[in-house]
Design an enzyme around this catalytic site. Structure first.
Site, mmCIF file in Angstrom:
data_model
loop_
_atom_site.group_PDB
_atom_site.id
_atom_site.type_symbol
_atom_site.label_atom_id
_atom_site.label_comp_id
_atom_site.label_asym_id
_atom_site.label_seq_id
_atom_site.Cartn_x
_atom_site.Cartn_y
_atom_site.Cartn_z
ATOM 1 N N SER A 8 0.934 -1.083 -0.010
ATOM 2 C CA SER A 8 -0.058 0.103 -0.010
ATOM 3 C C SER A 8 0.796 1.288 -0.162
ATOM 4 O O SER A 8 1.613 1.456 0.864
ATOM 5 C CB SER A 8 -0.805 -0.101 1.346
ATOM 6 O OG SER A 8 -1.528 1.365 1.239
ATOM 7 N N HIS A 33 -1.241 -1.244 -3.998
ATOM 8 C CA HIS A 33 -2.509 -0.813 -3.516
ATOM 9 C C HIS A 33 -2.528 0.835 -3.517
ATOM 10 O O HIS A 33 -1.772 1.346 -2.683
ATOM 11 C CB HIS A 33 -2.794 -1.185 -2.204
ATOM 12 C CG HIS A 33 -3.998 -1.096 -1.563
ATOM 13 N ND1 HIS A 33 -5.307 -2.005 -1.844
ATOM 14 C CD2 HIS A 33 -4.691 -0.505 -0.468
ATOM 15 C CE1 HIS A 33 -6.064 -1.607 -1.081
ATOM 16 N NE2 HIS A 33 -5.890 -0.499 -0.100
ATOM 17 N N ASP A 35 -4.737 3.785 -2.123
ATOM 18 C CA ASP A 35 -5.693 4.388 -0.958
ATOM 19 C C ASP A 35 -6.327 5.990 -1.268
ATOM 20 O O ASP A 35 -5.512 6.927 -1.100
ATOM 21 C CB ASP A 35 -5.330 4.259 0.400
ATOM 22 C CG ASP A 35 -5.196 2.854 0.804
ATOM 23 O OD1 ASP A 35 -5.988 2.197 0.755
ATOM 24 O OD2 ASP A 35 -4.104 2.559 1.151
ATOM 25 N N MET A 37 -8.778 8.862 -0.079
ATOM 26 C CA MET A 37 -9.598 9.169 1.097
ATOM 27 C C MET A 37 -10.105 10.811 0.826
ATOM 28 O O MET A 37 -9.327 11.384 0.493
ATOM 29 C CB MET A 37 -8.889 9.201 2.403
ATOM 30 C CG MET A 37 -8.253 7.846 2.674
ATOM 31 S SD MET A 37 -7.348 7.893 3.996
ATOM 32 C CE MET A 37 -6.455 6.329 4.094
ATOM 33 N N HIS A 66 -8.452 1.801 -3.802
ATOM 34 C CA HIS A 66 -9.323 1.623 -2.754
ATOM 35 C C HIS A 66 -9.970 2.823 -2.614
ATOM 36 O O HIS A 66 -9.436 3.765 -1.788
ATOM 37 C CB HIS A 66 -8.725 0.912 -1.575
ATOM 38 C CG HIS A 66 -9.459 0.813 -0.349
ATOM 39 N ND1 HIS A 66 -8.963 0.682 0.818
ATOM 40 C CD2 HIS A 66 -10.751 0.941 0.034
ATOM 41 C CE1 HIS A 66 -9.760 0.631 1.884
ATOM 42 N NE2 HIS A 66 -11.056 0.668 1.368
ATOM 43 N N MET A 68 -12.188 5.221 -0.490
ATOM 44 C CA MET A 68 -12.682 5.461 0.771
ATOM 45 C C MET A 68 -13.278 7.097 0.813
ATOM 46 O O MET A 68 -12.856 7.978 1.379
ATOM 47 C CB MET A 68 -11.878 5.574 1.842
ATOM 48 C CG MET A 68 -11.260 3.917 2.027
ATOM 49 S SD MET A 68 -9.696 3.913 3.190
ATOM 50 C CE MET A 68 -8.469 4.007 1.734
ATOM 51 N N MET A 137 -11.982 -4.730 5.670
ATOM 52 C CA MET A 137 -10.990 -3.865 6.470
ATOM 53 C C MET A 137 -10.828 -4.415 7.842
ATOM 54 O O MET A 137 -11.682 -4.888 8.578
ATOM 55 C CB MET A 137 -11.833 -2.341 6.700
ATOM 56 C CG MET A 137 -11.816 -1.894 5.221
ATOM 57 S SD MET A 137 -10.470 -1.311 4.484
ATOM 58 C CE MET A 137 -9.266 -0.478 5.611
ATOM 59 N N PHE A 143 -6.365 5.700 7.920
ATOM 60 C CA PHE A 143 -4.934 5.770 8.379
ATOM 61 C C PHE A 143 -4.004 4.456 8.273
ATOM 62 O O PHE A 143 -4.758 3.327 8.498
ATOM 63 C CB PHE A 143 -4.812 6.037 9.767
ATOM 64 C CG PHE A 143 -5.565 7.497 10.238
ATOM 65 C CD1 PHE A 143 -5.248 8.551 9.814
ATOM 66 C CD2 PHE A 143 -6.777 7.167 10.632
ATOM 67 C CE1 PHE A 143 -5.768 9.863 10.210
ATOM 68 C CE2 PHE A 143 -7.603 8.446 10.701
ATOM 69 C CZ PHE A 143 -7.062 9.688 10.538
ATOM 70 N N GLY A 145 -0.779 2.069 9.536
ATOM 71 C CA GLY A 145 0.094 1.924 10.711
ATOM 72 C C GLY A 145 -0.778 1.614 11.957
ATOM 73 O O GLY A 145 -0.546 1.588 13.223
ATOM 74 N N ASP A 175 -7.428 -5.783 4.360
ATOM 75 C CA ASP A 175 -6.464 -4.603 4.422
ATOM 76 C C ASP A 175 -6.468 -3.938 5.720
ATOM 77 O O ASP A 175 -7.483 -3.594 6.230
ATOM 78 C CB ASP A 175 -7.279 -3.644 3.443
ATOM 79 C CG ASP A 175 -6.454 -2.471 3.322
ATOM 80 O OD1 ASP A 175 -5.514 -2.011 3.743
ATOM 81 O OD2 ASP A 175 -7.145 -1.408 2.650
#
Ligand code: DX5
Ligand code: ZN
Length: 223
Positions: A8, A33, A35, A37, A66, A68, A137, A143, A145, A175
């Site tokens: 990711s 991947h 992300d 957002m 992905h 979001m 998920m 976020f 980490g 994920d």
């Protein structure tokens, strides 16, 4: 087919984006991947079309986008045009999920649906024939980490059972919080795609971290 590994980009060094994408190219990872957002569906903002285009220009791996975001249906075509090979939307963001999945498939991308940790598998029971991938998920999205939520293992098993029972072809992607400390159990539960952000990019040797994840559980095979 062996399980797939999707590093990711969210956990990478954005100041060195080319180098990071080239590292993924060089690796035995399968997908990149990506992300997205919007600060609405999730309480964070990441990156969008210009970065995806820049990444696509360098990447030799399929790009697993992905989303979001709220109203993903408004952006499916644009993400496809910017370089997405797989597009996943959140079931929670789509009152007309079936229609959005159709839009994604018609765009030529592979269609995925993502579920937040609290969202039951039953919410996608009637679209499983229409999707290529279900992204479970294993953290609350927004976020990188974060710690893996172990209850996800039960969801993976539940979904795997349905997929086997109905003889479906869709992949289970997991994920959030995935690393060597839990990947074996995630694969044993039935996952097909491991997304890994921090465990790859914060590792001393990211190439080795991807290889370690890829070489796990050789008995986990897909039809
Ligand atoms: C979280 C994102 C994940 C994230 C995973 O909202 O969807 O893809 O990058 O990062 P790690 O592996 O660090 O949990
Ligand atoms: Zn993600």
């Amino acid at each position: 087919m062996k399980h797939l590994v999707a590093p990711s980009l969210l956990a990478s060094d954005f100041g060195q984006l080319n180098r990071e994408v080239e590292m993924i190219n060089k690796s035995i990872g399968d997908w990149l991947h990506f992300d997205v957002m919007d600060g609405r569906f999730v309480p964070n903002i990441s990156f969008g079309f210009p970065i995806l285009k820049a990444v696509k220009a360098v990447s030799t791996k399929p790009i697993d986008v992905h989303l979001m975001i709220e109203h993903p249906e408004q952006y499916v075509t644009a993400f496809r045009e910017a370089g997405a090979d797989v597009i996943s939307v959140h079931a929670e963001a789509c009152p007309h999920l079936h229609r959005v999945i159709q839009m994604i498939s018609e765009s030529g991308a592979r269609a995925g649906v993502a579920l937040n940790p609290h969202t039951p598998i039953s919410s996608v029971a009637h679209v499983l024939e229409n999707v290529d991938l279900v992204c479970l998920m294993s953290v609350n999205p927004g976020f990188g980490g974060q710690k893996f939520i172990y209850e996800t293992l039960l969801k993976i098993k539940e979904l795997k059972h349905i997929i086997n029972e109905r003889n479906l072809g869709c992949l289970i992607e997991v994920d959030g919080g995935v690393g060597m400390q839990n990947a074996e159990r995630i694969l044993q539960a039935g996952a097909d795609v491991l997304v890994a952000g921090s465990s790859v990019f914060k590792a001393e040797d990211p190439l080795e971290a991807i290889k370690d994840l890829k070489e796990l559980g050789s008995d986990t095979v897909l039809a």
